[in-house]
Each structure stands twice: as C-alpha cells, then as structure tokens.
Scaffold this motif. Structure first.
Motif, PDB file in Angstrom:
ATOM      1  N   THR A  59       0.809  -1.224   0.000  1.00 47.87           N
ATOM      2  CA  THR A  59       0.000   0.000   0.000  1.00 47.87           C
ATOM      3  C   THR A  59       0.840   1.272   0.000  1.00 47.87           C
ATOM      4  N   VAL A  60       2.156   1.162  -0.086  1.00 46.16           N
ATOM      5  CA  VAL A  60       3.025   2.341  -0.015  1.00 46.16           C
ATOM      6  C   VAL A  60       2.722   3.268  -1.196  1.00 46.16           C
ATOM      7  N   PRO A  61       2.410   4.564  -0.945  1.00 46.76           N
ATOM      8  CA  PRO A  61       1.955   5.446  -2.032  1.00 46.76           C
ATOM      9  C   PRO A  61       3.058   6.186  -2.772  1.00 46.76           C
ATOM     10  N   VAL A  62       4.322   5.961  -2.404  1.00 46.01           N
ATOM     11  CA  VAL A  62       5.431   6.690  -3.032  1.00 46.01           C
ATOM     12  C   VAL A  62       6.451   5.694  -3.582  1.00 46.01           C
ATOM     13  N   LYS A  63       7.364   6.195  -4.393  1.00 50.26           N
ATOM     14  CA  LYS A  63       8.370   5.353  -5.027  1.00 50.26           C
ATOM     15  C   LYS A  63       9.184   4.584  -3.987  1.00 50.26           C
ATOM     16  N   HIS A  64       9.359   3.283  -4.212  1.00 50.14           N
ATOM     17  CA  HIS A  64      10.116   2.452  -3.287  1.00 50.14           C
ATOM     18  C   HIS A  64      10.528   1.167  -3.997  1.00 50.14           C
ATOM     19  N   SER A  65      11.436   0.443  -3.399  1.00 51.56           N
ATOM     20  CA  SER A  65      11.889  -0.836  -3.951  1.00 51.56           C
ATOM     21  C   SER A  65      11.073  -1.978  -3.345  1.00 51.56           C
ATOM     22  N   VAL A  66      10.730  -2.951  -4.173  1.00 49.80           N
ATOM     23  CA  VAL A  66      10.029  -4.139  -3.672  1.00 49.80           C
ATOM     24  C   VAL A  66      10.989  -5.294  -3.410  1.00 49.80           C
ATOM     25  N   ASP A  67      12.280  -5.086  -3.652  1.00 53.26           N
ATOM     26  CA  ASP A  67      13.237  -6.192  -3.571  1.00 53.26           C
ATOM     27  C   ASP A  67      13.298  -6.843  -2.194  1.00 53.26           C
ATOM     28  N   GLN A  68      13.155  -6.049  -1.131  1.00 54.10           N
ATOM     29  CA  GLN A  68      13.255  -6.647   0.206  1.00 54.10           C
ATOM     30  C   GLN A  68      12.021  -7.465   0.553  1.00 54.10           C
ATOM     31  N   TYR A  69      10.932  -7.265  -0.201  1.00 56.44           N
ATOM     32  CA  TYR A  69       9.677  -7.940   0.113  1.00 56.44           C
ATOM     33  C   TYR A  69       9.450  -9.218  -0.696  1.00 56.44           C
ATOM     34  N   THR A  70       9.956  -9.292  -1.926  1.00 55.11           N
ATOM     35  CA  THR A  70       9.647 -10.457  -2.763  1.00 55.11           C
ATOM     36  C   THR A  70      10.139 -11.787  -2.169  1.00 55.11           C
ATOM     37  N   PRO A  71      11.282 -11.830  -1.451  1.00 55.10           N
ATOM     38  CA  PRO A  71      11.681 -13.115  -0.849  1.00 55.10           C
ATOM     39  C   PRO A  71      10.733 -13.581   0.258  1.00 55.10           C
ATOM     40  N   LEU A  72       9.867 -12.691   0.738  1.00 54.18           N
ATOM     41  CA  LEU A  72       8.913 -13.082   1.776  1.00 54.18           C
ATOM     42  C   LEU A  72       7.779 -13.930   1.205  1.00 54.18           C
ATOM     43  N   LEU A  73       7.621 -13.911  -0.132  1.00 56.10           N
ATOM     44  CA  LEU A  73       6.573 -14.687  -0.777  1.00 56.10           C
ATOM     45  C   LEU A  73       6.947 -16.152  -0.869  1.00 56.10           C
ATOM     46  N   ILE A  90       1.623   4.809  -7.962  1.00 59.10           N
ATOM     47  CA  ILE A  90       1.464   4.905  -9.408  1.00 59.10           C
ATOM     48  C   ILE A  90       2.614   5.759  -9.901  1.00 59.10           C
ATOM     49  N   GLY A  91       3.497   5.150 -10.696  1.00 59.23           N
ATOM     50  CA  GLY A  91       4.660   5.881 -11.173  1.00 59.23           C
ATOM     51  C   GLY A  91       5.848   4.960 -11.314  1.00 59.23           C
ATOM     52  N   PRO A  92       7.035   5.504 -11.578  1.00 61.45           N
ATOM     53  CA  PRO A  92       8.233   4.684 -11.818  1.00 61.45           C
ATOM     54  C   PRO A  92       8.661   3.924 -10.569  1.00 61.45           C
ATOM     55  N   MET A  93       9.223   2.748 -10.782  1.00 56.88           N
ATOM     56  CA  MET A  93       9.755   1.931  -9.695  1.00 56.88           C
ATOM     57  C   MET A  93      11.271   1.902  -9.769  1.00 56.88           C
ATOM     58  N   ASP A  94      11.894   1.611  -8.640  1.00 53.46           N
ATOM     59  CA  ASP A  94      13.324   1.356  -8.647  1.00 53.46           C
ATOM     60  C   ASP A  94      13.599   0.081  -9.437  1.00 53.46           C
ATOM     61  N   GLU A  95      14.783  -0.010  -9.999  1.00 57.79           N
ATOM     62  CA  GLU A  95      15.180  -1.225 -10.705  1.00 57.79           C
ATOM     63  C   GLU A  95      15.153  -2.409  -9.740  1.00 57.79           C
ATOM     64  N   SER A  96      14.604  -3.541 -10.180  1.00 56.79           N
ATOM     65  CA  SER A  96      14.407  -4.673  -9.279  1.00 56.79           C
ATOM     66  C   SER A  96      15.248  -5.870  -9.673  1.00 56.79           C
ATOM     67  N   MET A  97      15.555  -6.694  -8.676  1.00 58.54           N
ATOM     68  CA  MET A  97      16.244  -7.965  -8.887  1.00 58.54           C
ATOM     69  C   MET A  97      15.216  -9.027  -9.280  1.00 58.54           C
ATOM     70  N   THR A  98      15.513  -9.753 -10.335  1.00 57.73           N
ATOM     71  CA  THR A  98      14.584 -10.781 -10.799  1.00 57.73           C
ATOM     72  C   THR A  98      14.801 -12.139 -10.134  1.00 57.73           C
ATOM     73  N   ALA A  99      15.943 -12.332  -9.478  1.00 54.48           N
ATOM     74  CA  ALA A  99      16.267 -13.665  -8.938  1.00 54.48           C
ATOM     75  C   ALA A  99      15.176 -14.214  -8.016  1.00 54.48           C
TER      76      ALA A  99
END
Length: 348
Positions: free
Chosen positions: A244-258, A270-279
């Motif tokens: 629910t974060v409304p501003v630009k941020h990285s999702v990289d720290q969260y995806t391993p939690l899935l 809504i807007g640009p995202m930081d470059e993310s790790m696909t691993a």
C-alpha cells in the motif's frame, strides 16, 4: 444545480471554497446531497499534478456517501431519501468486454473518474465529492447498507475496494497467509478485510510504532522491515502481500517473503519503480502485480461484506475548512486512519 465545494486552483494543492454548477438531471441520473466525503492520498497526488496536468479548478473526492434528492425519469433503482454512495468512477462505455464483465475500472474505452475527467456526453470536467451535491448516472450509484455508519462508510468506496479486490482476485480464504505493507488508510482496511476472510495477517512496517493499531485491526503480528534477521527468518512466509506504499520504493526486500507462486500486489504507488532484482521472482515463481479498485458489482459487494462483518474504516471526521490540515498530515505520512469531511459544515 448550484452548489459549493472545496477546489484546488493550482498544483500547490491548497483547497479553497468554490461555487459551481452541477449538470441538469438527465433521464438516467441520480442527484445526491453529499453527507460525507473521504479524503484519499490520491486526492493529494492528483491536485498536486503528480500524475500529470490537471483541469483546475478541481474539486477532488471519490469516497462519497449521501442521500438521493432527485432522480431522472428512467431511474428505477433509487428513490428520493435513499442512502447511496459513489466511488472512484462515474461512467464507462458500458459495452466493451470489461464493462460486460462488471469490471468497468478496466473499460477498454477508458472509465470516467469521479473528478478531473471529461464527462462522456457534455465534455465538462467532472468534479468530486468535496462538495454539497453530485449528479451521477444510476449505473454508478451504490446502496449503503443500513448496518453501516454513514460517517465511516465513505472510505470503503476507495480504500475498501482497492484492497478487497486483490484479496478476492487471489482467492484469500481461511488459512491464507497475507502480508500488508504499510498501516495507513489502505493498509488498515486490507488488514480488516483479510482477517474477516479468515487469513493469518501480518503488517510489514519500517518500525514497530504502529503495532498497537495493527493488532487492534486484527493483525496477528507485525514484521519490522528494517530488522534484517526478522526479514530473513520470514522468507517464504506469505501467499499474498498487499503493498500500500503510495510513493516510489523498492520491492526487492519484500519479494523473498513470498512463498512459491506467491504474489505481491501494488495498490498504492502509481509511477516509476526502482530497478528490481529478478532472482527471487524466477527462483520462486513469484509475481509482482498491480490492481486498480474494482467494478461497480464488486464495490457493492465490499459494502455488503463490511456491513455483514461489522467492518468500518478508522476515521477522523473533520469540517470542510480543515481539509488543508488533512492534506498536511497525508504529506507527512503520519496517518493510520482516514479523514472524512462532514459536508454539513459546508453551506451553499
């Protein structure tokens, strides 16, 4: 119809009283006296011009609860005196495949937002709920169940449906493991709705400062994202994460939690995202997705669901002349509730 609202006249987002005319009633229209209007973070983004140039003067507000005061000659679903609601959109083409699936928010020809968009017939700019009255075609008017408190129901029209829709799309049920990033207006509704669906819910936050609010909303636990050990120990812990974060941020720290086949759904930024790790995505068949509100049918469903389960947003009711102060709080990011404007404080 002569009415009054609070409008932004430029991108500084400062709101001022604004007298304007609502359109004459069409045959399929419902005229509504607005009783309460929720204040959404997207209102601030929009009037600031963060999502592009806006047609000022602009009256925001897409969380609207009110009372029917007149209906067009072809309106059969609503009568004068009914308590009704209007959400984030007021029209769509009604004929494409998405509209026919009751997913008007994804209308192939573009849905018409409640404010800041050309009316599909007249071309005039739609104006939103920070006002005393609104006129809306009946297909985009919703019923407010009697069990809901009118002064607290408005945020369900945005914060409620925005978080309900992905919970339904990803089939959250008894035993599902749901993480909610952020404990603001969207986040606390995501927690309440997921808990009511039977999920095991954890709030993910930068600190433990909102632990009390999280658990009061029904969360089982809070995961502090700045605690590296706690984050590592929570690997593969969730089937769904609602971001629910409304501003630009990285999702990289969260995806391993899935967990494997888990999904992180972005509903805030809504807007640009930081470059993310696909691993983490490739190695765990995980997904990052997005979700935009819900259709009219699903929005009525969440209103009924909240009434059935006794769910209300955490609200602070304010007068219309306090809307600029509310915007200041939204900018600071220190809000764990929704502001709701009592329109009785505004005289035509």
């Amino acid at each position: 119809m002569k009415t009054i609202g609070y409008a932004a006249h430029s991108s500084d987002a400062h709101m001022e009283p604004y007298h304007f005319e609502r359109r004459a009633l069409r045959d399929n229209d419902v005229a509504i006296e607005i009783l309460y209007s929720g204040v959404c973070h997207s209102d601030l983004h929009t009037v600031n011009g963060d999502w592009g140039p806006q047609p000022y003067p602009l009256v925001p507000g897409h969380e609207i609860v009110g009372k029917v005061i007149d209906v067009g000659s072809q309106v059969s679903d609503y009568s004068v005196g009914d308590h009704v609601a209007v959400g984030c959109m007021v029209d769509s083409c009604q004929s494409c495949d998405q509209c026919e699936k009751s997913e008007e928010q994804y209308c192939r020809n573009g849905m018409t937002p409640t404010y800041g968009s050309p009316d599909r017939i007249s071309g005039e700019t739609t104006q939103g709920g920070y006002s005393k009255h609104i006129v809306v075609r009946q297909e985009f008017v919703l019923r407010v169940p009697e069990a809901l408190d009118l002064s607290k129901a408005a945020p369900i029209l945005c914060a409620g449906i925005t978080t309900y829709s992905p919970l339904k799309t990803w089939d959250i049920k008894e035993g599902s493991r749901v993480g909610v990033i952020g404990m603001g207006g969207l986040g606390h509704m995501a927690v309440k709705l997921a808990v009511a669906m039977g999920a095991d819910v954890t709030v993910i936050s930068r600190s433990s400062s909102k632990e009390k609010e999280a658990k009061a909303s029904g969360a089982n636990d809070i995961l502090v994202s700045t605690d590296k050990k706690a984050m590592k120990d929570s690997a593969c812990a969730f089937d769904l994460i609602i971001d629910t974060v409304p501003v630009k941020h990285s999702v990289d720290q969260y995806t391993p939690l899935l967990d494997i086949d888990g999904t992180l759904v972005i509903v805030g930024q809504i807007g640009p995202m930081d470059e993310s790790m696909t691993a983490p995505l490739v190695l765990g068949r995980r997904r990052v997705a997005g979700s935009l509100i819900g259709g009219i049918k699903e929005t009525q469903e969440v209103l009924d669901f909240c009434a059935e389960h006794g769910i209300h947003p955490e609200c602070k009711v304010i007068n219309a002349d306090q809307v600029n102060e509310a915007f200041d709080h939204l900018r600071a990011g220190d809000v764990a509730h929704r502001f709701v404007i009592d329109m009785a404080s505004l005289s035509v």
